[in-house]
Write an enzyme that holds these catalytic residues in place. Structure first.
Site, PDB file in Angstrom:
ATOM      1  N   GLY A  81       0.819  -1.220   0.000  1.00  0.00           N
ATOM      2  CA  GLY A  81       0.000   0.000   0.000  1.00  0.00           C
ATOM      3  C   GLY A  81       0.852   1.268   0.000  1.00  0.00           C
ATOM      4  O   GLY A  81       1.964   1.280   0.528  1.00  0.00           O
ATOM      5  N   ARG A 145       1.164  -5.759  -4.887  1.00  0.00           N
ATOM      6  CA  ARG A 145       1.177  -6.665  -3.738  1.00  0.00           C
ATOM      7  C   ARG A 145       1.628  -8.088  -4.096  1.00  0.00           C
ATOM      8  O   ARG A 145       1.434  -9.005  -3.310  1.00  0.00           O
ATOM      9  CB  ARG A 145      -0.212  -6.713  -3.099  1.00  0.00           C
ATOM     10  CG  ARG A 145      -0.618  -5.415  -2.389  1.00  0.00           C
ATOM     11  CD  ARG A 145      -1.744  -5.648  -1.402  1.00  0.00           C
ATOM     12  NE  ARG A 145      -2.190  -4.419  -0.756  1.00  0.00           N
ATOM     13  CZ  ARG A 145      -1.610  -3.887   0.327  1.00  0.00           C
ATOM     14  NH1 ARG A 145      -0.574  -4.488   0.871  1.00  0.00           N
ATOM     15  NH2 ARG A 145      -2.074  -2.777   0.863  1.00  0.00           N
ATOM     16  N   ASP A 175       5.903  -5.424   6.674  1.00  0.00           N
ATOM     17  CA  ASP A 175       6.447  -6.649   7.265  1.00  0.00           C
ATOM     18  C   ASP A 175       6.498  -7.802   6.259  1.00  0.00           C
ATOM     19  O   ASP A 175       7.514  -8.505   6.164  1.00  0.00           O
ATOM     20  CB  ASP A 175       5.686  -7.038   8.541  1.00  0.00           C
ATOM     21  CG  ASP A 175       4.176  -7.084   8.345  1.00  0.00           C
ATOM     22  OD1 ASP A 175       3.689  -6.529   7.347  1.00  0.00           O
ATOM     23  OD2 ASP A 175       3.485  -7.678   9.181  1.00  0.00           O
ATOM     24  N   ASP A 176       5.430  -7.963   5.468  1.00  0.00           N
ATOM     25  CA  ASP A 176       5.420  -9.077   4.498  1.00  0.00           C
ATOM     26  C   ASP A 176       6.473  -8.869   3.407  1.00  0.00           C
ATOM     27  O   ASP A 176       7.190  -9.802   3.034  1.00  0.00           O
ATOM     28  CB  ASP A 176       4.041  -9.200   3.826  1.00  0.00           C
ATOM     29  CG  ASP A 176       3.039  -9.866   4.758  1.00  0.00           C
ATOM     30  OD1 ASP A 176       3.468 -10.647   5.628  1.00  0.00           O
ATOM     31  OD2 ASP A 176       1.829  -9.593   4.615  1.00  0.00           O
ATOM     32  N   LYS A 202       8.307   0.568   5.444  1.00  0.00           N
ATOM     33  CA  LYS A 202       7.172   1.384   5.003  1.00  0.00           C
ATOM     34  C   LYS A 202       5.857   0.827   5.525  1.00  0.00           C
ATOM     35  O   LYS A 202       5.692  -0.389   5.581  1.00  0.00           O
ATOM     36  CB  LYS A 202       7.138   1.374   3.473  1.00  0.00           C
ATOM     37  CG  LYS A 202       5.927   1.975   2.856  1.00  0.00           C
ATOM     38  CD  LYS A 202       5.216   1.038   1.867  1.00  0.00           C
ATOM     39  CE  LYS A 202       4.467  -0.088   2.525  1.00  0.00           C
ATOM     40  NZ  LYS A 202       3.523  -0.788   1.656  1.00  0.00           N
ATOM     41  N   THR A 203       4.920   1.627   5.928  1.00  0.00           N
ATOM     42  CA  THR A 203       3.495   1.348   6.050  1.00  0.00           C
ATOM     43  C   THR A 203       2.843   2.396   6.938  1.00  0.00           C
ATOM     44  O   THR A 203       3.348   2.699   8.024  1.00  0.00           O
ATOM     45  CB  THR A 203       3.129  -0.062   6.592  1.00  0.00           C
ATOM     46  OG1 THR A 203       1.702  -0.126   6.731  1.00  0.00           O
ATOM     47  CG2 THR A 203       3.760  -0.428   7.924  1.00  0.00           C
ATOM     48  N   ASP A 205       0.306   1.937   8.483  1.00  0.00           N
ATOM     49  CA  ASP A 205      -0.296   1.238   9.632  1.00  0.00           C
ATOM     50  C   ASP A 205       0.573   1.305  10.883  1.00  0.00           C
ATOM     51  O   ASP A 205       0.093   1.074  11.991  1.00  0.00           O
ATOM     52  CB  ASP A 205      -0.547  -0.235   9.284  1.00  0.00           C
ATOM     53  CG  ASP A 205      -1.640  -0.400   8.242  1.00  0.00           C
ATOM     54  OD1 ASP A 205      -2.134   0.628   7.745  1.00  0.00           O
ATOM     55  OD2 ASP A 205      -2.000  -1.548   7.923  1.00  0.00           O
ATOM     56  N   LYS A 242     -25.927  18.008  16.263  1.00  0.00           N
ATOM     57  CA  LYS A 242     -27.024  17.089  15.912  1.00  0.00           C
ATOM     58  C   LYS A 242     -26.567  15.752  15.330  1.00  0.00           C
ATOM     59  O   LYS A 242     -27.391  14.915  15.017  1.00  0.00           O
ATOM     60  CB  LYS A 242     -28.007  17.773  14.968  1.00  0.00           C
ATOM     61  CG  LYS A 242     -27.413  18.250  13.662  1.00  0.00           C
ATOM     62  CD  LYS A 242     -28.475  18.873  12.779  1.00  0.00           C
ATOM     63  CE  LYS A 242     -27.851  19.354  11.481  1.00  0.00           C
ATOM     64  NZ  LYS A 242     -28.771  20.017  10.602  1.00  0.00           N
ATOM     65  N   TYR A 243     -25.258  15.563  15.147  1.00  0.00           N
ATOM     66  CA  TYR A 243     -24.823  14.283  14.557  1.00  0.00           C
ATOM     67  C   TYR A 243     -23.810  13.553  15.419  1.00  0.00           C
ATOM     68  O   TYR A 243     -22.923  14.177  15.998  1.00  0.00           O
ATOM     69  CB  TYR A 243     -24.157  14.502  13.191  1.00  0.00           C
ATOM     70  CG  TYR A 243     -25.062  15.047  12.124  1.00  0.00           C
ATOM     71  CD1 TYR A 243     -26.232  14.375  11.768  1.00  0.00           C
ATOM     72  CD2 TYR A 243     -24.743  16.231  11.460  1.00  0.00           C
ATOM     73  CE1 TYR A 243     -27.062  14.882  10.777  1.00  0.00           C
ATOM     74  CE2 TYR A 243     -25.575  16.737  10.470  1.00  0.00           C
ATOM     75  CZ  TYR A 243     -26.732  16.060  10.142  1.00  0.00           C
ATOM     76  OH  TYR A 243     -27.543  16.556   9.160  1.00  0.00           O
ATOM     77  N   GLY A 251      -5.790   0.848   8.819  1.00  0.00           N
ATOM     78  CA  GLY A 251      -4.907   0.137   9.755  1.00  0.00           C
ATOM     79  C   GLY A 251      -5.428  -1.289   9.787  1.00  0.00           C
ATOM     80  O   GLY A 251      -6.323  -1.608  10.563  1.00  0.00           O
TER      81      GLY A 251
HETATM   82  P1  FBP Z   1       0.649  -1.931   3.674  1.00  0.00           P
HETATM   83  O1  FBP Z   1       0.609  -2.838   4.854  1.00  0.00           O
HETATM   84  O2  FBP Z   1       1.044  -2.595   2.422  1.00  0.00           O
HETATM   85  O3  FBP Z   1       1.479  -0.706   3.936  1.00  0.00           O
HETATM   86  O4  FBP Z   1      -0.828  -1.392   3.418  1.00  0.00           O
HETATM   87  C1  FBP Z   1      -1.628  -0.969   4.469  1.00  0.00           C
HETATM   88  C2  FBP Z   1      -2.966  -0.455   4.010  1.00  0.00           C
HETATM   89  O5  FBP Z   1      -2.898   0.916   3.688  1.00  0.00           O
HETATM   90  C3  FBP Z   1      -4.006  -0.741   5.077  1.00  0.00           C
HETATM   91  O6  FBP Z   1      -4.116   0.316   5.975  1.00  0.00           O
HETATM   92  C4  FBP Z   1      -5.246  -1.018   4.253  1.00  0.00           C
HETATM   93  O7  FBP Z   1      -6.125  -1.901   4.878  1.00  0.00           O
HETATM   94  C5  FBP Z   1      -4.697  -1.681   3.040  1.00  0.00           C
HETATM   95  O8  FBP Z   1      -3.414  -1.147   2.844  1.00  0.00           O
HETATM   96  C6  FBP Z   1      -5.546  -1.475   1.811  1.00  0.00           C
HETATM   97  O9  FBP Z   1      -4.930  -2.124   0.750  1.00  0.00           O
HETATM   98  P2  FBP Z   1      -5.281  -1.877  -0.759  1.00  0.00           P
HETATM   99  O10 FBP Z   1      -4.814  -0.510  -1.129  1.00  0.00           O
HETATM  100  O11 FBP Z   1      -4.524  -2.941  -1.474  1.00  0.00           O
HETATM  101  O12 FBP Z   1      -6.762  -1.996  -0.888  1.00  0.00           O
END
Ligand code: FBP
Length: 552
Positions: A81, A145, A175-176, A202-203, A205, A242-243, A251
């Site tokens: 992502g 991915r 991580d992956d 990177k991420t 999350d 009101k909302y 994440g």
């Molecule tokens: P990464 O772990 O590859 O950095 O991606 C995280 C993320 O942004 C999550 O927050 C989200 O659930 C997911 O990617 C969405 O993935 P995609 O863009 O493939 O729909």
């Protein structure tokens, strides 16, 4: 092509580097520590990573080094992502390579790891990189991915490295993807190849972190972007009165984003998935918690509020997590049969009878839209795509139902009108904050030094991130050091350990100490937009998570 005024000015921003990486490259020396061990499962990992296990930590210091001027050919991959700052990792790597030797070459692999497998590249040049400096997005070379998994994919990657005569491949990922980087580094050595592999963390999350990786890049910008939007909504909520706003935040597993946004904005409620799992909270208990706040605030004539929901929450609610787990297995097992059915009612009858009784009962009880979303395509790792499940709508529906019951019982007399939001993509490609712009550039430059120093199987690391950039500590962490063995698709696999929210950690404790007051009163905090120019206390401030973790 027209570009915005900010983009034009950001092209000229010069990211800050740690002192150890500044100046002449011939003055950047490498210091190696003692051999390392993985976080767990040392025996298994030693066997799997015969050539890369146990390498020492690397640190860059001021000193003489004659290796960094070598002519190098490097390929870089953006994986997974988007996260703000990816372009600056590439810029830092490029500038490092060119500073070392003007003749060095950087190739970008197109579309993620598939670009390496299929040898699809673009050569990065001065004019090309200049169009992407300090900008968000991964559009410079694209991302993907694809996992390098099968023997054929490993062999094809090696073939590309040979064809391009690569000294190194840099994988920018989570991580992956960095687990993949570790496997590739080992594989290249096993095959007698001298191509090195270096990762960059990177991420958005924020779940790729540990003792040596204080945060993953992109987290800082993403949480600041979401917090600006949440603050704006809070002010609107308090103006209109009101909302109730139910805001789902990206994440995938960990709730670091939701937790940091809560610390930055003081919403009425924020769920932390890791706590929900530990306390084994059911869907009903979560709804009761929301209703308790709604009822009490209504008694104070405050029929409005803001609730933050991490997108991974559904998987952490034990009964929903069990249902999703069973569905994942069934969908994998009956993929062929399932793929032929288009009617939702037929899909339900195929799966319904195969689910355990408790999961089948829950599945039937869920609103149809949510049940449908639970059946949508899995990601390449076989997981449900939580960003596509409208948890905010599920909770709104269940809360409305419960409040009706409370009204009928005479225990609630307020008014409830709810709005759902999902903030995810809004933050993934924002212009990187100064923190991310500097951090990413330093990670990329550090990756160059690791490569030129001849290391492989390392993650570029920058530490001491709460201090000014000049005092940051740069180096490399052996990838195997962060690994353990986990059950994946029926067998044990080596993986980099994901960092979930630590319920004993300082950020969670700071949140837990305040949240009861936030649930009742209106004490919203408005962080405003990311500032790129101005006083350092506004422009260079790290996240609260980072600061609290350093204090704690
Ligand atoms: P990464 O772990 O590859 O950095 O991606 C995280 C993320 O942004 C999550 O927050 C989200 O659930 C997911 O990617 C969405 O993935 P995609 O863009 O493939 O729909």
């Amino acid at each position: 092509m027209e570009i915005s005024a900010l983009q034009k000015v950001r092209y000229t921003y010069q990211p800050k580097l740690p002192a150890s990486l500044s100046g002449e490259v011939s003055d950047i020396a490498l210091e190696l520590g003692a051999p390392t061990e993985s976080v767990a499962d040392q025996g298994d990992l030693k066997t799997l990573f015969k050539r890369t296990y146990g390498k020492p930590l690397a640190a860059f210091v001021k000193g003489k080094n004659d290796r960094l001027g070598r002519l190098l050919k490097v390929g870089v991959i953006l994986s997974g992502g988007q996260a703000p700052g990816g372009h600056n990792v590439i810029a830092g790597l490029y500038d490092g390579l060119k500073k070392g030797n003007r003749g060095s070459t950087l190739y970008g692999f197109l579309g993620g790891p598939i670009g390496l497998i299929e040898n699809k590249t673009v050569e990065i040049t001065d004019s090309f990189i200049d169009r992407y400096r300090n900008t968000g997005g991964f559009d410079i070379i694209g991302s993907g991915r694809t996992k390098i998994e099968s023997p054929e994919q490993f062999a094809a990657s090696l073939e590309t490295a040979k064809k391009l005569n690569l000294d190194a491949v840099v994988i920018i990922g989570g991580d992956d993807s960095n687990t993949n980087a570790a496997l590739l580094a080992e594989y290249f050595l096993e095959q007698g190849s001298s191509t090195q592999v270096i990762g960059c963390p990177k991420t958005i999350d924020g779940d790729l972190k540990n003792e040596h990786i204080e945060t993953s890049f992109g987290f800082d910008t993403a949480v600041k972007t979401y917090s600006e939007l949440i603050g704006n909504i809070e002010r609107d909520a308090n103006s209109a009165k009101k909302y109730w706003h139910f805001i789902k935040l990206m994440g995938r597993s960990a709730s670091h984003i939701a937790l940091e946004c809560a610390l930055q904005t003081h919403p009425n409620i924020c769920f932390i998935s890791e706590e929900v799992l530990e306390k084994k909270l059911s869907l009903d208990q979560i709804v009761d918690q929301i209703c308790a706040s709604v009822v009490k605030r209504a008694a104070n004539k405050e029929n409005f509020g803001v609730i933050l929901i991490p997108e991974g929450l559904v998987e952490f609610i034990p009964e929903v997590g069990k249902l999703i787990g069973e569905l994942n297995n069934l969908l994998a097992l009956h993929a062929g049969e399932f793929g032929k059915i288009s009617l939702f009612s037929d899909q339900v009858s195929l799966l319904g009878e195969k689910l355990s009784p408790s999961s089948a009962e829950l599945f039937m009880r869920l609103p149809q839209d949510i049940a449908r979303q639970l059946l949508m395509d899995r990601d390449p790792h076989g997981n449900v795509q939580v960003s596509r499940i409208e948890t905010e709508k599920l909770l709104i529906g269940l809360t409305e139902k419960k409040l009706k019951e409370l009204k009928a019982a005479g225990t609630y007399s307020g008014s409830f009108s709810a709005m759902g939001h999902f903030f995810g993509f809004e933050g993934r490609c924002a212009f990187p904050s100064n923190f991310d712009a500097d951090y990413c550039y330093s990670l990329g430059f550090g990756a160059f030094v690791l490569i030129a120093s001849g290391l492989t199987g390392y993650l570029s690391s920058i530490k001491n991130l709460v201090a000014p950039a000049s005092q940051w500590i740069a180096g490399g962490v052996p990838l195997t050091m962060m690994m353990n063995m986990e059950q994946r698709h029926g067998s044990k696999k080596p993986v980099i350990k994901k960092a979930l929210v630590d319920l004993e950690g300082a950020p969670f404790k700071a949140f837990a100490a305040e949240r009861d007051a936030w649930a009742l009163t209106t004490g919203y905090l408005f962080p405003g937009a990311i500032q790129y120019y101005g006083p350092p206390e506004i422009c260079d401030e790290p996240t609260r998570t980072l600061k609290l973790e350093h204090q704690g």
